[in-house]
Write an enzyme that holds these catalytic residues in place. Structure first.
Site, mmCIF file in Angstrom:
data_model
loop_
_atom_site.group_PDB
_atom_site.id
_atom_site.type_symbol
_atom_site.label_atom_id
_atom_site.label_comp_id
_atom_site.label_asym_id
_atom_site.label_seq_id
_atom_site.Cartn_x
_atom_site.Cartn_y
_atom_site.Cartn_z
ATOM 1 N N HIS A 3 25.013 30.753 24.562
ATOM 2 C CA HIS A 3 26.195 31.508 24.962
ATOM 3 C C HIS A 3 26.773 32.319 23.814
ATOM 4 O O HIS A 3 27.870 32.862 23.928
ATOM 5 C CB HIS A 3 27.253 30.546 25.484
ATOM 6 C CG HIS A 3 26.828 29.818 26.740
ATOM 7 N ND1 HIS A 3 26.916 30.377 27.982
ATOM 8 C CD2 HIS A 3 26.283 28.591 26.919
ATOM 9 C CE1 HIS A 3 26.466 29.510 28.893
ATOM 10 N NE2 HIS A 3 26.076 28.410 28.249
ATOM 11 N N SER A 52 28.774 17.821 33.538
ATOM 12 C CA SER A 52 29.699 18.661 32.777
ATOM 13 C C SER A 52 31.161 18.386 33.074
ATOM 14 O O SER A 52 32.038 18.858 32.345
ATOM 15 C CB SER A 52 29.395 20.133 33.062
ATOM 16 O OG SER A 52 28.065 20.409 32.686
ATOM 17 N N ASP A 64 20.352 23.899 25.964
ATOM 18 C CA ASP A 64 21.462 24.349 26.786
ATOM 19 C C ASP A 64 20.854 24.860 28.093
ATOM 20 O O ASP A 64 19.701 25.279 28.121
ATOM 21 C CB ASP A 64 22.187 25.503 26.082
ATOM 22 C CG ASP A 64 23.579 25.704 26.654
ATOM 23 O OD1 ASP A 64 24.553 25.538 25.895
ATOM 24 O OD2 ASP A 64 23.678 26.016 27.864
#
Lengths: 380, 629
Positions: B372, B329, B366
């Site tokens: 999210h 990330s 995810d």
């Protein structure tokens, strides 16, 4: 009492040959000067050398008092004893540096080959003297046998250097006794051809794996090394190369006493024994070498004069042979150091450190003096 | 004359005298031959032998120069030299080596490991070298040997200079180590035309700065003209040309910072690179585990060598510049910046994250189950939303991504002044075509682009590259060459600074950079690294990451269920202070799980020290167990 002492002193002085004595003294002095330089880092050797000189001079004076007649009577026992000891060495001798040369008698270790340098010519001279009136061809064959036995035993030890010296000593007696030229010339010719062939074909013969009949591997090696020392610069060729460098770098005038770099930086092997001539040549140059050769030549000339005027056949043969032995020592040693003869263990007379050799040389000098002082006594 | 006859004594005497005269002429001939030989040697060949004798006598002994020192940015010495006596054997001059060593062992303490090391050196060496059997002899040992030296031809005592690393294993991957010159080193010496200068030098830099700056550090060899004896021992000195010491290296490295990082890692494996973004100077370069370069100085022994070489942790491996890892990330801020710069996205555009992205019959998940919710660019960085970047990557396309990322140095050598840097992989169709052989492998599949968007897939970079990219980001697109050496001082004190100019400028809009910076600051305030940066007195822009090692094929990742060595690598990149960055870093903890848990706390310690001068309180472990993603 005083009278007798004086008489004895007089007799001793009379028995000594002045020219010979002076030449020997000069040689010994010269040798000591060179030895001081060669043994710079081994002071104990130098002290021992002075003791050797003292002992050897005494031996010379004592031997000079003995009449040639007495020498003759020693001939057979000395020879037989020598041969027996040599057989003893061959059977039960001590091995040192790959050679069986020493005989351990419990108290002392002796090297019987050394005494044969005198005993063999003595024996031969006695033999020819016995047959003086009628020397026949047969006698030369007997002489060859008398000479061959000890030479063979010594060569087998193996000690090529001493074998050559003993052989030479015997050959001189045989030659002086009158060996026919018809026999001498072919042998000399053959030897010359042999050496010539070796010099030209040495490369093939010296290759690994080629066996020389009658030669040990190390003897072959020494001869080969002489032909081309560079083939083994770190090993056996090292001696020859470093000796040549010492001699060559000495030049005409030399580097000066105690200033030889090859000598003092330990590049010269055996510098106080077999290779001492290199020390002399490095420090005193060509000039020093010529002086030495002249001294030897003077010694030889004086020796021959004594031989010519000797009282009888035995004395003549003995004196001639002894004189020529001095020559042989010098020739082989200097030839070896300067790289024209193979490295065989032959000392430089009076120079190389070592008590035995010095005593042998002085015995020979004493015999020459004895022969000289007895030249008229017997004739009368 | 026939022998079998009675002889006339007179005639006999004449013949004897004649024979003696013949012998005398023979003597004369022989002596003349000898004389001729002597004239040949001493007159005609005299010059030649004179030279030979001089060559025998005079030897040029190289005087090895003092190797240059290595000091950190504050002048703290990291590598220096010390002089010690060594007992050395010239094997070529000794017949029965083991016998001689046994005899030596009676007067000098020689351990089995010394013998082992000697035999190892013997196997590697050329024949005429002299090799140490013992180093660091005490004065008493030197005296004992000297007294008995005559017994040991070919064995000698030498005073030699040895390299010493006073800080032990600190920054060992930066400094590298020294070793005996081998054939490969010899080739490099020949290539550099330094053979003459290395006469007498026995050791050479084998890795790290010692290797990279070998020819700076070495110095110029001097010569002693000495008279030697036949065994090569010097008798006296005749003339001397002094050696010129090697140049000293001053580093940009801060060894205190370096030590803090190394301690913060504890027993964990990983790497950290911290740069000054305004210069490219390396402030800390850590690879864990480290090793002690002092072990190599006098020839490493077999036990230590095996321990270093066969350890599962591979301590000799430089994880900062050689090992490559997927950036995970930490790649996302760069993706986001690229999207803004190329106009693919605006900061305000949001996506509805349902927790997955379907493409070509494959579901990309995810890491948050259920997603999210509504996510804009700011949120995508703060919460590290994968779905946002799956889509972005798919929209942008691999060619565009590769072109943009290439500007930040991904997939290219950073040109750091160390040997052994890896290039990493910046995935692109062109790269794939080159990398694979079979045509079906060479083709780039659109599905492969999607995981590239979250820093996975073929992505793999060194921590050095990641830190460099972070520094470029912190410096608004101005690119410097990362470097360790700041200046080089010669023995006369003349200092030469390493050239330090920007090597390029990436065209970026300040407004776009501000978006990314704000989001990254939020990461350390409200986001994935908030815990690690709780109470910080400065603003830090950061991003956590995890590099997956183990594909779970849709199953949920539960740390406790996975073998320690198969756990994900934890990553963190950061720069601070966010508005005027003085430091940028990238850190990876192998098998450390999530970036927030283990990597971010280490970064916190670095920043606390570097920006505030605060020393860490206790071990890093304290911070570790609090964190949860």
């Amino acid at each position: 009492m005083w009278q007798t002492t004086k008489f004895h002193a007089r007799r001793i002085v009379d028995s000594l040959d002045m020219p010979l004595l002076i030449i020997a003294a000069l040689l010994m002095t010269y040798a000591t000067v060179v030895l001081i330089s060669a043994t710079n880092d081994m002071p104990r050797r130098l002290n021992a050398h002075f003791v050797n000189l003292l002992v050897a001079s005494t031996v010379m004076i004592v031997v000079a008092q003995i009449s040639p007649q007495r020498f003759m009577s020693f001939a057979v026992p000395a020879y037989l004893l020598g041969v027996m000891l040599l057989i003893g060495v061959a059977v039960a001798g001590d091995v040192s540096k790959g050679a069986r040369r020493w005989l351990n008698l419990g108290i002392v270790r002796i090297q019987p080959s050394e005494m044969m340098k005198i005993a063999v010519p003595l024996m031969l001279a006695w033999y020819f003297h016995k047959h003086e009136t009628l020397v026949r061809v047969r006698d030369f064959f007997v002489a060859v046998v008398i000479l061959g036995i000890p030479v063979g035993l010594i060569a087998k030890q193996p000690d090529l250097g001493t074998a050559i010296l003993v052989l030479a000593a015997g050959m001189y007696v045989i030659y002086l006794a009158g060996l026919s030229w018809k026999l001498i010339v072919p042998v000399v010719l053959a030897a010359c051809i042999g050496i010539g062939a070796l010099a030209t074909n040495g490369h093939q013969w010296c290759e690994d794996g080629v066996k020389w009949p009658g030669f040990k591997e190390y003897q072959k090696h020494r001869v080969c090394m002489l032909l081309d020392p560079s083939t083994d610069p770190r090993g056996k060729g090292f001696h020859t190369i470093q000796a040549s460098i010492a001699v060559g770098s000495g030049g005409v005038m030399g580097k000066g006493w105690m200033n030889g770099t090859q000598t003092h930086l330990e590049f010269l092997p055996e510098r106080h024994t077999d290779f001492i001539y290199a020390v002399l040549a490095e420090e005193f140059g060509l000039l020093g070498g010529v002086v030495l050769l002249l001294l030897y030549f003077a010694l030889i000339v004086r020796g021959m004069m004594i031989a010519m005027s000797a009282a009888n056949f035995f004395s003549r043969l003995m004196a001639g042979a002894i004189t020529l032995i001095f020559f042989t020592y010098a020739l082989v040693n200097i030839g070896m150091v300067s790289g024209i003869l193979p490295v065989v263990g032959v000392p430089l007379p009076f120079f190389s450190y070592g008590g035995t050799a010095l005593v042998t040389l002085c015995t020979a000098l004493g015999m020459l003096m004895s022969i000289n002082s007895h030249r008229t006594l017997v004739q009368k | 004359m026939r022998p079998a006859e009675f002889k006339n004594p007179e005639q006999e005497l004449t013949r004897f005298r004649r024979r003696l005269l013949v012998a005398l002429s023979f003597v004369l001939v022989c002596f003349s031959l000898l004389l001729a030989r002597l004239v040949w040697l001493q007159v005609i060949q005299h010059d030649y032998f004179q030279t030979r004798a001089e060559n025998n006598r005079i030897s040029l002994v190289p005087v090895v120069p003092n190797r240059g020192l290595i000091v950190d940015r504050n002048g703290m010495v990291l590598a220096r030299n010390y002089s010690a006596y060594t007992l050395e054997i010239t094997p070529s001059r000794i017949k029965h080596l083991d016998e001689v060593i046994s005899q030596l062992a009676q007067i000098i303490d020689i351990q089995p490991k010394d013998r082992k090391r000697f035999h190892k050196l013997l196997d590697e060496s050329k024949n005429f070298e002299s090799l140490p059997i013992r180093t660091r002899l005490s004065d008493a040992e030197v005296a004992r040997f000297v007294a008995q030296r005559y017994r040991f031809p070919g064995v000698d005592i030498r005073a030699r200079l040895f390299r010493q690393y006073p800080e032990g294993d600190l920054a060992s991957h930066v400094l590298g180590y020294m070793g005996r010159i081998n054939d490969r080193d010899l080739d490099s010496i020949v290539d550099a035309e330094q053979e003459e200068n290395y006469q007498g030098t026995e050791h050479i830099g084998k890795s790290g700065l010692e290797q990279k700056y070998e020819f700076e550090l070495h110095g110029k060899t001097g010569y002693d003209q000495v008279e030697v004896d036949s065994s090569g021992r010097a008798v006296r000195s005749l003339a001397r040309t002094g050696a010129v010491p090697g140049n000293n290296l001053s580093l940009t490295l801060d060894s205190k910072l370096q030590r803090i990082v190394e301690q913060a890692f504890g027993d964990r494996r990983g790497a950290l690179v911290a740069l000054d973004p305004t210069t490219g100077g390396v402030l800390a370069l850590v690879s864990k585990p480290t090793f002690d370069p002092n072990l190599f100085v006098d020839g490493i022994d077999a036990t230590n060598w095996d321990a270093l070489n066969n350890s599962a942790d591979h301590p000799l491996l430089n994880r900062a510049i050689y090992s490559v890892y997927p950036p995970g990330s930490t790649f996302k801020p760069f993706m986001a910046l690229g999207a803004l710069t190329t106009g693919r996205r605006t900061a305000a555009q949001s996506i509805a994250d349902l927790g997955f992205f379907d493409f070509g019959g494959h579901r990309f998940r995810d890491d948050k189950k259920g997603g999210h919710g509504m996510v804009d660019m700011h949120a995508s960085i703060v919460v590290s939303c994968d779905t946002y970047y799956y889509r972005l990557a798919n929209d942008w396309g691999i060619e565009g991504i590769a072109e943009f990322m290439g500007q930040f140095g991904f997939g290219a050598l950073t040109d750091i002044d160390l040997e052994g840097e890896s290039r990493g992989i910046l995935p692109s169709p062109a790269w794939k075509k080159k990398r694979f052989k079979r045509p079906e492998q060479q083709k780039w599949y659109a599905g492969e682009t999607i995981s590239v968007g979250i820093g996975q897939g073929y992505n793999s970079y060194t921590i050095m590259q990641l830190a460099n990219a972070t520094a470029i980001l912190a410096n608004n697109g101005v690119v410097y060459r990362p470097h360790l050496v700041q200046s080089i001082a010669n023995s006369k004190g003349v200092i030469r600074n390493v050239e330090n100019k920007p090597i390029r400028h990436i065209k970026l809009r300040e407004s776009d950079l501000a978006v990314i910076r704000r989001a990254m600051v939020d990461v350390t305030v409200n986001g994935t690294a908030a815990l690690a940066f709780k109470g910080a007195e400065y603003e830090t822009a950061g991003k956590t990451g995890t590099a997956q090692l183990f594909s779970l094929k849709g199953a949920e990742y539960k740390e406790a269920n996975v073998h320690e060595r198969l756990r994900d690598h934890a990553l963190f990149v950061a720069f601070a202070p966010a508005d005027k960055p003085r430091i940028a870093l990238a850190v990876l903890v192998e098998n450390g799980g999530f970036g927030s848990q283990s990597a971010a706390p280490i970064a916190r310690q670095v920043l606390d020290y570097y920006l505030l001068g605060k020393m860490p309180q206790g071990a890093a472990a304290e911070v570790q167990d609090v964190a949860d993603n």
